[in-house]
Write an enzyme that holds these catalytic residues in place. Structure first.
Site, PDB file in Angstrom:
ATOM      1  N   HIS A 136     -28.621 -28.656-150.713  1.00 26.81           N
ATOM      2  CA  HIS A 136     -28.757 -27.626-151.923  1.00 26.81           C
ATOM      3  C   HIS A 136     -27.852 -26.539-151.361  1.00 26.81           C
ATOM      4  CE1 HIS A 136     -32.530 -29.588-153.000  1.00 26.81           C
ATOM      5  NE2 HIS A 136     -32.554 -28.689-154.101  1.00 26.81           N
ATOM      6  N   ASN A 167     -27.596 -30.148-142.636  1.00 25.43           N
ATOM      7  CA  ASN A 167     -28.461 -29.998-143.615  1.00 25.43           C
ATOM      8  C   ASN A 167     -29.983 -29.944-142.940  1.00 25.43           C
ATOM      9  OD1 ASN A 167     -29.805 -29.597-146.223  1.00 25.43           O
ATOM     10  ND2 ASN A 167     -30.425 -31.980-146.174  1.00 25.43           N
ATOM     11  N   ASP A 266     -14.976 -12.016-142.849  1.00 21.75           N
ATOM     12  CA  ASP A 266     -13.402 -11.945-142.991  1.00 21.75           C
ATOM     13  C   ASP A 266     -12.748 -13.557-142.579  1.00 21.75           C
ATOM     14  OD1 ASP A 266     -12.623  -9.637-143.708  1.00 21.75           O
ATOM     15  OD2 ASP A 266     -12.425  -8.872-141.758  1.00 21.75           O
ATOM     16  N   GLU A 269     -13.429 -15.720-145.560  1.00 24.73           N
ATOM     17  CA  GLU A 269     -12.286 -15.334-146.616  1.00 24.73           C
ATOM     18  C   GLU A 269     -10.916 -15.845-146.387  1.00 24.73           C
ATOM     19  OE1 GLU A 269     -12.554 -10.828-147.330  1.00 24.73           O
ATOM     20  OE2 GLU A 269     -14.083 -10.970-148.720  1.00 24.73           O
ATOM     21  N   ASP A 275     -12.846 -13.524-152.386  1.00 26.41           N
ATOM     22  CA  ASP A 275     -12.735 -12.228-151.984  1.00 26.41           C
ATOM     23  C   ASP A 275     -14.393 -11.961-152.164  1.00 26.41           C
ATOM     24  OD1 ASP A 275     -13.068  -9.436-151.310  1.00 26.41           O
ATOM     25  OD2 ASP A 275     -11.944  -8.832-152.918  1.00 26.41           O
ATOM     26  N   GLN A 285     -16.414  -2.879-147.374  1.00 23.43           N
ATOM     27  CA  GLN A 285     -16.079  -4.392-146.943  1.00 23.43           C
ATOM     28  C   GLN A 285     -15.261  -4.519-145.665  1.00 23.43           C
ATOM     29  OE1 GLN A 285     -14.588  -7.056-150.360  1.00 23.43           O
ATOM     30  NE2 GLN A 285     -14.658  -5.034-151.610  1.00 23.43           N
ATOM     31  N   GLU A 289     -17.196  -6.854-143.040  1.00 23.90           N
ATOM     32  CA  GLU A 289     -16.490  -8.118-143.201  1.00 23.90           C
ATOM     33  C   GLU A 289     -16.011  -8.363-141.846  1.00 23.90           C
ATOM     34  OE1 GLU A 289     -14.116  -8.640-146.579  1.00 23.90           O
ATOM     35  OE2 GLU A 289     -16.147  -8.476-148.289  1.00 23.90           O
TER      36      GLU A 289
HETATM   37 MN    MN Z   1     -17.022  -9.659-148.134  1.00 28.20          MN
HETATM   38 MN    MN Z   2     -14.196  -9.062-149.660  1.00 27.41          MN
END
Ligand code: MN
Ligand code: MN
Length: 295
Positions: A136, A167, A266, A269, A275, A285, A289
């Site tokens: 899940h 998991n 980060d 990302e 983002d 952020q 981040e």
């Molecule tokens: Mn973020």
């Molecule tokens: Mn971001």
């Protein structure tokens, strides 16, 4: 004269039609039973506790042509789904104390009938004998107030092929930790996703399962924004707000300690090219981040 009368009515008709789609703009409480139209005083904003309050990481849309980044709003959570990978890219939800009830785990894994016509529908047997769990993204234990809420988490559009030891060990332990945080008076915004291709289950390495129709991700990641239980959530996220983020390899040799898989948002990302937390001010952020949780 008649023509001018209709020209007057036209904008009113449009307003009524628009309002009927959104109950929040219509009140039926006046004594004669007619709708009272409340004119919009500000652009509509997403309600607090929305599944996408922190943003839509990949700008997923409900356009069928967006088949690799197709937005499914299940109500209990929202998903970006990839038709060709046969699995979600990410899932986003809010978790608070009112999400916990007494409904037992329904275990009704099934195809999502809401997928567009002609798309392959991954079903409850697609992962059989694959060596991977039906993992899940939004967990069953986060949606236990009703049979409908719990059942929604068993739609295969919320599921990825996950190595059992990923998991059942650190991923599950982090889910339990989230529950502890909520029971301690917090509410959470959670985004979980799968990234890359190729994992190792109990039958060895695999790039895909179900005759190539479901891609096995290389990593699973999760981002958790932790707030004290209150309202006006988006504006309460500050540079000091705790954010927990992890990246776990989808292999069968992980340890139980979810904390050992912490990374910065980060780095998630950079890997995913999404983002995350995009609804937060850029300055916020930048700080939250870059930080790796160490509590
Ligand atoms: Mn973020
Ligand atoms: Mn971001």
């Amino acid at each position: 004269m008649l023509k001018r009368f209709y020209l007057f009515l036209l904008p009113l008709t449009i307003i009524v039609a628009a309002c009927e789609k959104d109950n929040t703009l219509v009140s039926s409480t006046n004594p004669v039973g007619n709708y009272v139209i409340i004119p919009p005083v500000a652009p509509p904003t997403e309600a607090t506790d929305s599944t996408l309050l922190m943003g839509n990481p990949s700008n997923a849309t409900t356009n069928v042509a967006d088949f690799s980044n197709y937005l499914i709003k299940e109500g209990y959570y929202s998903v970006s789904y990839s038709r060709d990978l046969g699995r979600p890219n990410w899932c986003s939800w809010h978790l608070g104390s009112t999400d916990y009830g007494s409904v037992p785990r329904q275990d009704n894994f099934r195809a999502n009938p809401a997928l567009p016509d002609g798309w392959y529908r991954v079903d409850n047997l697609s992962y059989s004998n694959s060596g991977f769990d039906r993992g899940h993204l939004c967990p069953s234990q986060d949606r236990t107030t009703s049979i409908e809420a719990n059942s929604s988490t068993f739609l295969m559009t919320n599921i990825v092929p996950q190595a059992p030891q990923c998991n059942q060990l650190p991923w599950a332990n982090l889910e339990s930790y989230c529950k502890q945080l909520v029971q301690a008076g917090n509410e959470l915004y959670i985004i979980a996703g799968a990234h890359g291709e190729g994992g190792t289950g109990t039958s060895g390495d695999a790039m895909s399962i179900d005759n190539g129709r479901v891609s096995v991700p290389k990593n699973l990641w999760k981002v958790i924004v932790v707030l004290k239980d209150s309202s006006d959530d988006l504006r309460r996220v500050k540079s000091s707000t705790r954010v927990i983020s992890v990246m776990m390899p989808n292999v069968n040799s992980l340890n139980t300690d979810w904390k050992s898989y912490r990374v910065s948002v980060d780095s998630i990302e950079r890997a995913t090219e999404y983002d995350l937390l995009s609804k937060l001010p850029t300055q916020t952020q930048t700080v939250i981040e870059a930080r790796v949780d160490n509590q």
